[in-house]
Write an enzyme that holds these catalytic residues in place. Sequence first.
Site, short mmCIF file in Angstrom:
data_model
loop_
_atom_site.label_atom_id
_atom_site.label_comp_id
_atom_site.label_asym_id
_atom_site.label_seq_id
_atom_site.Cartn_x
_atom_site.Cartn_y
_atom_site.Cartn_z
N PRO A 135 4.58 -21.81 -12.74
CA PRO A 135 3.77 -22.01 -11.53
C PRO A 135 4.42 -21.37 -10.30
CG PRO A 135 3.85 -24.03 -12.81
CD PRO A 135 4.76 -23.06 -13.51
N TRP A 163 -0.17 -19.53 -17.42
CA TRP A 163 -0.81 -18.24 -17.70
C TRP A 163 -0.36 -17.70 -19.06
CZ3 TRP A 163 -4.61 -18.19 -14.69
CH2 TRP A 163 -4.50 -18.62 -13.36
N ASP A 245 9.16 -3.07 -21.00
CA ASP A 245 9.20 -1.60 -20.97
C ASP A 245 8.32 -1.02 -22.07
OD1 ASP A 245 10.93 -1.32 -18.86
OD2 ASP A 245 12.57 -0.44 -20.01
N GLN A 284 -26.31 15.18 -7.15
CA GLN A 284 -24.91 15.55 -6.90
C GLN A 284 -24.02 14.33 -6.65
OE1 GLN A 284 -24.68 18.69 -3.98
NE2 GLN A 284 -25.00 20.24 -5.55
N GLN A 342 -22.15 0.97 -10.39
CA GLN A 342 -22.99 1.56 -9.35
C GLN A 342 -24.04 2.49 -9.97
OE1 GLN A 342 -22.21 0.12 -6.63
NE2 GLN A 342 -23.57 1.13 -5.17
N GLY A 345 -26.83 0.47 -11.24
CA GLY A 345 -27.63 -0.27 -10.27
C GLY A 345 -27.62 -1.76 -10.61
N GLU A 369 1.66 -8.83 -16.80
CA GLU A 369 2.82 -7.98 -17.16
C GLU A 369 3.31 -7.14 -15.98
OE1 GLU A 369 2.87 -6.10 -21.05
OE2 GLU A 369 1.47 -7.64 -21.73
N GLY A 370 3.29 -7.77 -14.81
CA GLY A 370 3.78 -7.09 -13.61
C GLY A 370 2.61 -6.55 -12.81
N1 COS Z 1 15.53 -3.08 -19.43
C1 COS Z 1 16.74 -3.64 -19.61
N2 COS Z 1 17.39 -4.33 -18.63
C2 COS Z 1 16.75 -4.48 -17.46
C3 COS Z 1 15.49 -3.92 -17.20
C4 COS Z 1 14.87 -3.20 -18.25
N3 COS Z 1 13.67 -2.65 -18.07
N4 COS Z 1 15.13 -4.23 -15.93
C5 COS Z 1 16.13 -4.92 -15.40
N5 COS Z 1 17.12 -5.07 -16.33
C6 COS Z 1 18.40 -5.73 -16.13
C7 COS Z 1 19.09 -5.06 -14.95
O1 COS Z 1 19.86 -3.95 -15.38
C8 COS Z 1 19.95 -6.16 -14.41
O2 COS Z 1 21.10 -6.28 -15.21
P1 COS Z 1 22.54 -6.47 -14.52
O3 COS Z 1 22.44 -7.79 -13.80
O4 COS Z 1 23.46 -6.48 -15.68
O5 COS Z 1 22.69 -5.30 -13.60
C9 COS Z 1 19.12 -7.42 -14.64
O6 COS Z 1 18.21 -7.10 -15.70
C10 COS Z 1 18.39 -7.84 -13.39
O7 COS Z 1 17.56 -6.77 -12.95
P2 COS Z 1 17.02 -6.68 -11.44
O8 COS Z 1 18.16 -6.74 -10.50
O9 COS Z 1 16.10 -5.48 -11.35
O10 COS Z 1 16.20 -8.04 -11.28
P3 COS Z 1 15.13 -8.50 -10.22
O11 COS Z 1 15.09 -9.97 -10.21
O12 COS Z 1 15.41 -7.83 -8.91
O13 COS Z 1 13.78 -7.92 -10.88
C11 COS Z 1 11.43 -7.37 -10.83
C12 COS Z 1 12.70 -7.79 -10.12
C13 COS Z 1 10.32 -7.56 -9.84
C14 COS Z 1 11.49 -5.90 -11.24
C15 COS Z 1 11.21 -8.18 -12.14
O14 COS Z 1 11.35 -9.55 -11.85
C16 COS Z 1 9.84 -7.96 -12.77
O15 COS Z 1 9.62 -6.99 -13.49
N6 COS Z 1 8.90 -8.87 -12.47
C17 COS Z 1 7.57 -8.87 -13.07
C18 COS Z 1 7.60 -9.64 -14.29
C19 COS Z 1 6.33 -9.72 -14.98
O16 COS Z 1 5.92 -8.74 -15.56
N7 COS Z 1 5.69 -10.91 -14.93
C20 COS Z 1 4.52 -11.15 -15.63
C21 COS Z 1 4.85 -12.06 -16.77
S1 COS Z 1 4.67 -11.37 -18.31
S2 COS Z 1 2.74 -11.49 -18.60
#
Ligand code: COS
Length: 394
Positions: A135, A163, A245, A284, A342, A345, A369-370
């Site tokens: 939440p 979610w 990723d 067009q 659109q 209609g 997923e972000g």
């Molecule tokens: N692959 C492997 N490791 C990763 C990575 C990736 N793609 N992305 C980050 N990491 C690692 C980093 O290297 C870092 O490791 P170290 O602490 O050893 O350096 C650690 O994870 C933390 O990364 P970061 O500093 O980027 O963390 P943040 O909290 O700043 O991350 C975001 C911020 C916004 C990028 C992240 O929280 C995110 O992607 N949020 C969205 C999540 C999401 O998709 N939510 C929906 C739920 S799933 S339906």
Amino acid sequence: MLPADLLALPFFEDRHRDYAARLAEWAAREVPPLVDHHDVDGSCRRLVAAMGAARWLRACVPGDQGGLTENLDVRTLCITRATLGYVEGLADFAFAMQGLGTGVISLFGTAAQKAAACPPVRDGTAIAAFALSEPDAGSDVAALSTTATKVDGGWRLDGTKTWISNGGIADRYVVFARTGEAPGARGISAFIVTPDMPGFTVAERIDVIAPHPLATLKFDDCRLPEDALIGKPGGGFAMAMANLDIFRPTVAAAALGMGYRALDEATRRAKDRHMFGAPLADLQLTQASLADSVAELEASALLVFRAAWAKDQGKPRITKEAAIAKMVATENAQKVIDRAIQVFGGLGVKKGEKVEELYREIRALRIYEGATEVQKVVIARAHLAEAEVAKVAG
Ligand code: COS
């Protein structure tokens, strides 16, 4: 349904082209009769069983678990989601969750964890889920507050997840919880939870504009065995991100499939519907609308398959490519679907029309997923880091 000229590009191998053709033919024939939008749980169960029996779910597990390829082939995952998204959003959802829900186990689990989780997911006899959001922690994953505490013989889980796709129907959840090795991202671990574990409840089913199985889960002194932990304590955040990723480009691919469907619907309508004495397609302004959609979808397609191809070539992190693909393809698909409405209609907003369904279906892809805003943060961070490296090297 992916255009032949796209599949002809060197991003793909013949096995992808053959797979895409076989899946498109199967999905058009087999998927629609399995779906009842008033019974999403039953529909998803039927879809998972059918995709397992037809062996499409082999794309969701690695080769050592009877999967299609040695490592998950992101191009195949993307082709699958684009093809299923074209036909039916629920089919795309059911497929995607088998992969996302198992990814952390297949990437980081022990042999025993993989052997328990992967084969039933592959065969469509078990449903998978990925429980990260809370939440008060959706985009900011590092702020999650569900806790896992070490106790005699295992772990104690307390907190709330929300979610959660497949929440309420999943047989196995990968749940992320704070284990406290460090503050923030470095103090999170991943666990395997099954619904029979004491203290697990489905607190609420969530009804959304394009109904899918979604729920809020509660863990109240929920007891997990020792071997529920995946990987190392504190490694959960990085494992979640590595899984995302792989699966973020596939969200982009699903959006691409939905966009292509909307474009096909709009094109058919523009040719069939007459106005001012000629087909709509002769106007067009209709042509401008179609042109924008064609160009946006082709741009999305290249970004989706650039990200997927890079991962399949063995690039260890495709964080930036995946974020760009997800942001652009989902935002573009929303615009393409809106334009299709659109062209239709009034009929475009009538319940039961495919474009109306797509309009509801696409919206969540810009969030889950972000969200687009998170992708912007990821892209900008990667860009700034690259600029820093270039400065040092120069
Ligand atoms: N692959 C492997 N490791 C990763 C990575 C990736 N793609 N992305 C980050 N990491 C690692 C980093 O290297 C870092 O490791 P170290 O602490 O050893 O350096 C650690 O994870 C933390 O990364 P970061 O500093 O980027 O963390 P943040 O909290 O700043 O991350 C975001 C911020 C916004 C990028 C992240 O929280 C995110 O992607 N949020 C969205 C999540 C999401 O998709 N939510 C929906 C739920 S799933 S339906």
